[in-house]
Design a protein around this motif. Structure first.
Motif, short mmCIF file in Angstrom:
data_model
loop_
_atom_site.label_atom_id
_atom_site.label_comp_id
_atom_site.label_asym_id
_atom_site.label_seq_id
_atom_site.Cartn_x
_atom_site.Cartn_y
_atom_site.Cartn_z
N TYR A 104 60.22 -3.07 -27.49
CA TYR A 104 60.71 -1.78 -27.90
C TYR A 104 61.75 -1.96 -29.01
O TYR A 104 62.59 -2.85 -28.93
CB TYR A 104 61.33 -1.02 -26.73
N LYS A 164 66.80 -0.84 -23.65
CA LYS A 164 67.43 -0.65 -24.96
C LYS A 164 68.64 0.24 -24.78
O LYS A 164 68.68 1.10 -23.88
CB LYS A 164 66.47 0.01 -25.96
N ASN A 169 55.99 6.42 -31.47
CA ASN A 169 57.16 5.76 -32.03
C ASN A 169 58.32 6.72 -32.33
O ASN A 169 59.29 6.33 -32.99
CB ASN A 169 56.78 5.00 -33.30
N HIS A 218 54.67 -3.03 -19.49
CA HIS A 218 55.96 -2.43 -19.88
C HIS A 218 57.08 -3.46 -19.83
O HIS A 218 58.01 -3.43 -20.64
CB HIS A 218 56.29 -1.26 -18.96
N LYS A 228 57.11 2.14 -29.86
CA LYS A 228 56.84 2.55 -28.47
C LYS A 228 58.04 3.23 -27.81
O LYS A 228 58.16 3.23 -26.57
CB LYS A 228 56.40 1.35 -27.63
N ILE A 229 58.93 3.81 -28.57
CA ILE A 229 60.16 4.36 -28.01
C ILE A 229 59.89 5.50 -27.03
O ILE A 229 60.67 5.75 -26.10
CB ILE A 229 61.13 4.81 -29.13
N ASP A 253 57.78 5.56 -24.73
CA ASP A 253 57.49 5.06 -23.39
C ASP A 253 58.72 5.08 -22.49
O ASP A 253 58.60 5.01 -21.26
CB ASP A 253 56.99 3.60 -23.46
N LEU A 254 59.88 5.15 -23.11
CA LEU A 254 61.13 4.99 -22.38
C LEU A 254 61.79 6.32 -22.03
O LEU A 254 61.58 7.32 -22.73
CB LEU A 254 62.10 4.12 -23.19
N ASP A 258 62.86 1.79 -18.72
CA ASP A 258 61.42 1.70 -18.55
C ASP A 258 61.00 2.38 -17.24
O ASP A 258 61.83 3.00 -16.55
CB ASP A 258 60.96 0.24 -18.61
#
Length: 623
Positions: A24, A106, A76, A19, A51-52, A54-55, A99
Motif C-alpha cells: 500500500y 499505513k 487507488n 492483504h 490500493k488505498i 482496500d484500507l 487492513d
C-alpha cells in the motif's frame, strides 16, 4: 457441503494472506494541509496511492471527526470527509489506515495550521486599485538557475516565441519597487502552477498539479514570499485560476478516479463550440449548450466535470487553500462561463462566504453586455439564475474603446467617440458596473499600441480613459513603454514579448530607461503621472459619473465627482486644436472657476471656453 466450506476457508485465508502482503502506498494527500477556524467546518481529503481503498481509515484527534470514507472506481483513491469543530487546536494528527484484520499498515501525519487572519480581514481589490497584469515567463528572469529543471518536459528556449523564456516569481519580487514607483497597487499574475506539458507550457493555463508552483517559476514558498513582500509595499496579489480544464499531462490523467471525472471522457475528441449566446438563448438546442459547457478547448486541455461532487469539492477547496496560503486580495477566474454554471454559482458562493470582503473577477470574453452582466452578483436574471460573482472583465467597453479610437471610424452618429459613449450607456444592465475591471488590452489580444496603429495621441487618450472611467483599471506589462505586436496580429508569442531589461544583457531596459526611444520615455512618464495621481483622487476612485453625448464624434466629456472633489475629462480625437464651449456643462461646473490639467500642469479659466490641444486627453482637477 464440507468441500464448499473448506474451499471458502481456503479463499478467506488466501485473501488475508494477499492483504497481509499487499503493498500500500500514499503518494498524495490533497489539500496538503488545512487550517482551524474556517467558517466552513467540513474538509474533504483526496488520498491517492496504490490500493488505498482496500484500507479502512481512522482518525483520533480532539475536534476532528471522520464522517465517511468514499471509494470510487479506481482502487487507488479514497476521499475522506472530515468535520473540524471550531474548538479544534492547530497541530498534527495521524490518519491510520487499517487492513481487514484491523492492523495499521499505513499512517499519514496531517497538519491543521493556525490561520494568520480571519476571513473577514481579507480585503479584496477595489476601485482604489490599478492592476498590473504580468505574464511571469516573459517579465523578468530573476533566477536563471531554474530556467531548466530536470524531470520536466519542456526546457528553456528564448529564441522560440512559443517556448519558455525563463521569467519567474523571483523576477516579479525583484521588480516590486518598480511596480510601486509606477503607481500600481495590485498585480494580477498569470498562472504559475505546474504545467508539465510537452510544448507551450509557459502560459500556465494547462495545470498539471493544482497544489504545486511550477519549479521553473519557483516554489510555493517563493509565491508566498511574493505575496508577503508585495503586501509590505501596499501591492495586492491577484491569482489567475482555471476551473474549466487541466493539462493533458496532469498526474491523475494516467489513473482517473472515475469514469465521469472529465467531460467527454471516452470516445472521440469533442471541442467546445464557443457559442456563448447559447447560455441565454431561449431557443438554444440542448446539444449546443452541452457542447459549449462540456467540450474541450483543445486536446491538451481535458474538460473537468464539475457535476461530479468530488471534483466540485476538490476545486472549491483548492481555491480556498490558495487564498488562505497566500493571503490573496483577489482571483481572476479564467473562462468563467465555460464550466458547469451551477457549480460556478456554488464556487463563488463558497469562496465569498469564507471571505466576505474578497473580490473575484471573471473572464466572460464577449462584447455583448447582456451576456457579461448575466454573471454578476445581484443581477436579476430572466431564468432565475443566481450568481455570486462580484466582478467581470469589461470586454464590451474594451471593444468599444478600440473602435472609438480608430482613425478610420466613420464620422456618423454611431462612429468615433460616440461608440464608447453608447456602450457605457448600457451600464443599466449590470448590478454593479463600478466593480467591473476595465482595460485597454490583456495577454490574449493585440497590444493596445498596436490596436491604435502606433498613434501616441490615441494611446494616451485610451490610457487616460481607462484610468479615469468607472471601474477598476488594469494595464498589461509593457503598456507603459509602448510594447506592440505590429505585423503579428493575434500572435500570442509576440504579444507576450519579453519585458525589456528583464534579462541580463538586454540592450533596452524599461526599468532604467536605457535604450528607450523618446516616445517610449514620454509614454512611461505619462502613465506614471496618471497612476500616482489616481492613488489619491477619491473622485476618480469611487465618485459618481456623468458623461455628455459627443456632439461631434471627436470630443467626449465626462465628470467624476464626490462631495469634495471634481474631475473633468476631455478626449479630443481631432487632429486640430479645438475650442470647447463650457455652457453645456453648467450643471457640473456651477461654482467652478479654475481647472488644472493633471497631465500638462496647465491651469485654465473655466468661465466660457477652454482650448483643447489636438489629438490628446485632458484631465482637469476643478476648483
Amino acid at each position: 457441503m464440507r468441500h464448499y466450506k473448506l474451499l471458502g476457508a481456503f479463499l478467506s485465508l488466501l485473501m488475508i494472506g494477499f492483504h497481509a502482503h499487499a503493498k500500500y502506498e500514499i503518494d498524495r494527500v490533497e489539500p496538503t494541509f488545512w487550517w482551524t477556524g474556517m467558517k466552513n467546518q467540513d474538509l474533504q481529503l483526496m488520498i491517492y496511492g496504490e490500493k488505498i481503498s482496500d484500507l479502512k481509515p481512522e482518525v483520533s484527534y480532539q475536534g476532528v471527526t471522520l464522517k465517511q470514507a468514499i471509494s470510487v472506481e479506481s482502487p487507488n483513491y479514497l476521499f475522506l470527509d472530515l468535520h473540524i469543530s471550531p474548538e479544534t487546536n492547530p497541530g498534527k494528527f495521524d490518519i491510520l489506515f487499517k487492513d481487514v484484520k484491523g492492523k495499521t499498515v499505513k499512517r499519514y501525519a496531517y497538519e491543521l495550521k493556525e490561520r494568520s487572519q480571519k476571513g473577514e480581514e481579507y480585503k479584496g481589490f477595489d476601485n482604489s486599485d490599478v492592476m498590473y497584469l504580468i505574464t511571469p515567463d516573459r517579465f523578468v528572469n530573476g533566477n536563471p538557475d531554474n530556467d531548466n529543471v530536470a524531470g520536466l518536459k519542456e526546457q528553456s528556449d528564448r529564441n522560440f516565441k512559443g517556448g519558455r523564456h525563463g521569467g519567474d516569481i523571483q523576477g516579479i519580487i525583484n521588480s516590486l519597487d518598480y511596480i510601486k514607483d509606477m503607481g500600481f497597487t495590485a498585480i494580477w499574475v498569470n498562472p504559475v502552477l505546474e504545467n508539465d506539458q510537452e510544448t507551450y507550457s509557459y502560459h500556465g493555463y494547462s495545470t498539471t498539479d493544482f497544489y504545486r508552483v511550477d519549479p521553473r517559476f519557483g516554489t510555493n514558498e517563493e509565491y508566498k514570499q511574493l505575496s508577503d513582500q508585495a503586501a509590505s509595499k501596499d501591492i495586492k496579489l491577484i491569482m489567475d485560476m482555471i476551473l474549466n480544464h487541466c493539462g493533458s499531462e496532469h498526474w491523475w490523467m494516467k489513473d482517473l478516479p472515475s469514469s465521469d471525472w472529465l467531460n467527454y471522457q471516452e470516445g472521440e475528441f469533442v471541442q467546445t463550440n464557443h457559442k456563448k449566446a447559447a447560455i441565454l438563448d431561449p431557443y438554444a438546442s440542448k446539444i449546443d449548450k452541452e457542447k459549449y459547457f462540456d467540450g474541450w478547448f483543445v486536446k491538451t486541455m481535458p474538460d473537468l466535470n464539475q457535476r461530479n461532487p468530488l471534483m466540485a469539492n476538490y476545486l472549491i477547496q483548492n481555491t480556498i487553500w490558495w487564498v488562505e496560503y497566500l493571503n490573496l486580495a483577489g482571483i481572476r477566474m479564467d473562462t468563467y462561463s465555460y464550466p458547469d454554471m451551477d457549480f460556478m454559482a456554488e464556487w463563488t458562493r463558497r469562496v465569498m462566504e469564507e471571505y466576505p470582503n474578497f473580490n473575484i473577477v471573471g473572464e466572460e470574453w464577449s462584447e455583448n453586455p447582456a451576456l457579461v452582466s448575466y454573471w454578476q452578483k445581484g443581477k436579476e436574471n430572466f431564468n432565475g439564475y443566481v450568481s455570486y460573482l462580484p466582478s467581470l472583465m469589461d470586454f464590451p467597453l474594451q471593444g468599444a474603446l478600440k473602435k472609438s479610437l480608430q482613425r478610420e471610424a466613420v464620422q456618423a452618429y454611431n462612429g468615433g467617440l460616440n461608440t464608447v459613449y453608447e456602450m457605457l450607456a448600457n451600464d443599466f444592465l449590470y448590478a454593479d458596473p463600478f466593480n467591473l475591471v476595465i482595460f485597454p488590452d490583456n495577454h490574449d489580444m493585440d497590444r493596445f499600441f498596436t490596436q491604435v496603429n502606433g498613434d501616441v495621441g490615441l494611446f494616451k487618450m485610451g490610457v487616460a480613459y481607462v484610468l479615469t472611467m468607472r471601474g477598476i483599471p488594469q494595464l498589461y506589462y509593457g503598456t507603459e513603454v509602448l510594447m506592440q505586436n505590429e505585423g503579428h496580429p493575434g500572435d500570442h508569442g509576440i504579444i507576450r514579448t519579453d519585458f525589456p531589461g528583464g534579462w541580463e544583457g538586454d540592450k533596452v531596459n524599461a526599468f532604467t530607461g536605457e535604450g528607450l526611444s523618446g516616445e517610449q520615455k514620454d509614454a512611461k512618464e505619462f502613465v506614471k503621472r496618471l497612476l500616482n495621481w489616481r492613488k489619491d483622487n477619491k473622485a476618480v476612485q469611487e465618485g459618481k459619473l456623468t458623461h455628455y453625448a459627443p456632439e461631434n464624434n471627436d470630443i467626449y466629456v465626462y465628470f467624476r465627482y464626490n462631495a469634495d472633489e471634481k474631475v473633468m475629462v476631455v478626449l479630443n480625437k481631432s487632429k486640430n486644436n479645438q475650442t470647447l464651449k463650457l455652457d453645456r456643462f453648467s450643471q457640473l461646473l456651477e461654482g467652478v472657476t479654475q481647472g488644472k490639467d493633471v497631465i500638462s500642469g496647465k491651469s485654465f479659466d473655466m468661465k466660457d471656453s477652454i482650448e483643447l490641444t489636438a489629438d490628446s486627453p485632458m484631465v482637469l482637477e476643478l476648483k
